[in-house]
Design a protein around this motif. Structure first.
Motif, PDB file in Angstrom:
ATOM      1  N   ALA A 289     -22.867   8.644 -15.678  1.00 28.91           N
ATOM      2  CA  ALA A 289     -22.777   9.448 -16.892  1.00 28.91           C
ATOM      3  C   ALA A 289     -22.633  10.941 -16.602  1.00 28.91           C
TER       4      ALA A 289
ATOM      5  N   GLN B  65     -19.094  11.665 -15.544  1.00 33.89           N
ATOM      6  CA  GLN B  65     -18.201  11.528 -16.706  1.00 33.89           C
ATOM      7  C   GLN B  65     -18.307  12.739 -17.617  1.00 33.89           C
ATOM      8  N   ALA B  66     -19.548  13.152 -17.911  1.00 35.93           N
ATOM      9  CA  ALA B  66     -19.741  14.285 -18.809  1.00 35.93           C
ATOM     10  C   ALA B  66     -19.214  15.588 -18.193  1.00 35.93           C
TER      11      ALA B  66
ATOM     12  N   VAL C  93     -21.424  15.062 -27.736  1.00 33.73           N
ATOM     13  CA  VAL C  93     -20.812  13.822 -27.284  1.00 33.73           C
ATOM     14  C   VAL C  93     -21.849  13.088 -26.435  1.00 33.73           C
TER      15      VAL C  93
ATOM     16  N   TYR D 133     -22.962  17.873 -24.247  1.00 36.18           N
ATOM     17  CA  TYR D 133     -22.949  16.451 -23.908  1.00 36.18           C
ATOM     18  C   TYR D 133     -24.385  15.994 -23.685  1.00 36.18           C
TER      19      TYR D 133
ATOM     20  N   GLN E 134     -25.564  13.674 -32.329  1.00 38.73           N
ATOM     21  CA  GLN E 134     -24.345  12.882 -32.474  1.00 38.73           C
ATOM     22  C   GLN E 134     -23.916  12.810 -33.936  1.00 38.73           C
TER      23      GLN E 134
ATOM     24  N   CYS F   4     -20.497   4.157 -20.440  1.00 35.32           N
ATOM     25  CA  CYS F   4     -20.341   4.003 -19.004  1.00 35.32           C
ATOM     26  C   CYS F   4     -21.710   3.727 -18.401  1.00 35.32           C
TER      27      CYS F   4
ATOM     28  N   ASP G 290     -20.712   7.715 -27.396  1.00 34.40           N
ATOM     29  CA  ASP G 290     -19.303   7.994 -27.690  1.00 34.40           C
ATOM     30  C   ASP G 290     -18.435   7.634 -26.489  1.00 34.40           C
ATOM     31  N   VAL G 291     -18.994   7.821 -25.293  1.00 34.80           N
ATOM     32  CA  VAL G 291     -18.311   7.445 -24.054  1.00 34.80           C
ATOM     33  C   VAL G 291     -19.242   6.492 -23.319  1.00 34.80           C
TER      34      VAL G 291
ATOM     35  N   LEU H  85     -15.500  15.609 -18.602  1.00 33.16           N
ATOM     36  CA  LEU H  85     -15.147  15.888 -19.995  1.00 33.16           C
ATOM     37  C   LEU H  85     -15.329  17.365 -20.308  1.00 33.16           C
TER      38      LEU H  85
ATOM     39  N   VAL I 238     -22.902  10.330 -23.798  1.00 31.56           N
ATOM     40  CA  VAL I 238     -22.249   9.683 -22.663  1.00 31.56           C
ATOM     41  C   VAL I 238     -23.276   8.828 -21.920  1.00 31.56           C
TER      42      VAL I 238
END
Length: 301
Positions: A287, A290-291, A231, A206, A225, A282, A279-280, A294, A233
């Motif tokens: 971040a 979130q990562a 991913v 990520y 990416q 926020c 991709d995500v 994930l 974020v």
């Protein structure tokens, strides 16, 4: 009683217009921008007393035609070197020495998830290879990796390729540069061999971004990416894909002019103006959480 001396703007604008016209990667845009600067000078738009104010006005005009964030007139509080590109080298070296070579944080979270912060920039590879190799080798044993670029303002494309080499399994075409001078083309590839151990190309990866992530840091996020390797974020990045050089046009002013453009082998384009789209999406402040969530979910599958 003090007497203020008005800044002589005409020589600054004339030299800036000349450099843009001769060096900017897009010749047709270069002429439009140079003509705009000369017209604005004749209109008296640059009749100001201070170099800092002039830098802001000129930068706005430089970027008004096509929004190129690398095309700018930079103000320096301290006098800058007349040598091309030398204005920021001492400050860069100080940043390198105080950031552990550009890898100020390596941390292991629960579940075998490692976090590697790369900041404040991706320093020249001849400086950064040793500390980055150490940091990346340290993270190679993690089950998942989060690369934090939220505070990274750019740097050396060779360092981008070096970092990518630890995150892939095989030599991979990452990017191509198209240069105005000589109409040259240069390809950037990951390395076939690296010092230390690779994290590799299969474990979850990520990349964290913010609206301050810029230039070579954007390339690192974008390359990974587009390859489907990482991913992304966080927030959309600033959008600077054109490598540039700097020229001193006044003791406190440096004009930076992009001389090439990036072309990704997967997308056929780059992130100039648009930024890297996460991709995500926020807030940057969220971040990392979130990562991590994930990554934990991916590892639990």
């Amino acid at each position: 009683m003090t007497t203020s001396t008005k800044l002589s703007t005409a020589p600054v604008i004339d030299e800036t217009a000349r450099l843009v016209s001769e060096q900017y990667v897009f010749p047709e845009i270069a002429e439009q921008v140079a003509d705009l600067l000369r017209r604005r000078l004749a209109e008296g738009a640059y009749d100001v007393d201070g170099a800092e104010e002039l830098a802001g006005l000129v930068t706005a005009d430089l970027q008004s035609v096509n929004g190129d964030r690398h095309l700018r007139l930079k103000h320096h509080a301290e006098p800058v070197s007349p040598e091309q590109g030398a204005a920021t080298m001492e400050a860069m070296r100080r940043d390198f020495d105080t950031s552990l070579g550009g890898a100020p944080l390596v941390r292991l979270h629960d579940g075998g998830i490692a976090v590697l912060e790369l900041a404040p920039m991706l320093f020249p590879l001849d400086w950064a290879a040793e500390p980055l190799a150490a940091a990346l080798t340290l993270t190679s044993r993690a089950q998942a990796l989060i690369v934090d670029l939220r505070a990274n303002r750019g740097g050396d494309p060779d360092t981008v390729a070096f970092v990518c080499s630890y995150l892939l399994d095989r030599r991979t075409h990452l990017n191509s540069m198209h240069w105005r001078k000589g109409d040259r083309r240069e390809q950037s590839w990951s390395l076939p061999h690296v010092p230390g151990a690779r994290f590799g190309g299969s474990k979850p990866l990520y990349v964290l971004t913010s609206d301050s992530t810029f230039s070579a840091a954007e390339e690192l996020a974008y390359d990974l990416q587009q390859l489907g390797r990482a991913v992304v974020v966080g927030e959309r990045t600033r959008g600077g894909a054109h490598p540039c050089k700097g020229w001193t046009v006044h003791p406190h002013l440096e004009v930076t002019v992009p001389m090439g453009r990036a072309v990704n082998p997967v997308s056929g384009t780059n992130w100039e103006g648009t930024g890297v789209q996460p991709d995500v999406l926020c807030p940057a402040a969220d971040a990392l959480d979130q990562a991590h969530a994930l990554a934990a979910a991916r590892l639990a599958e």
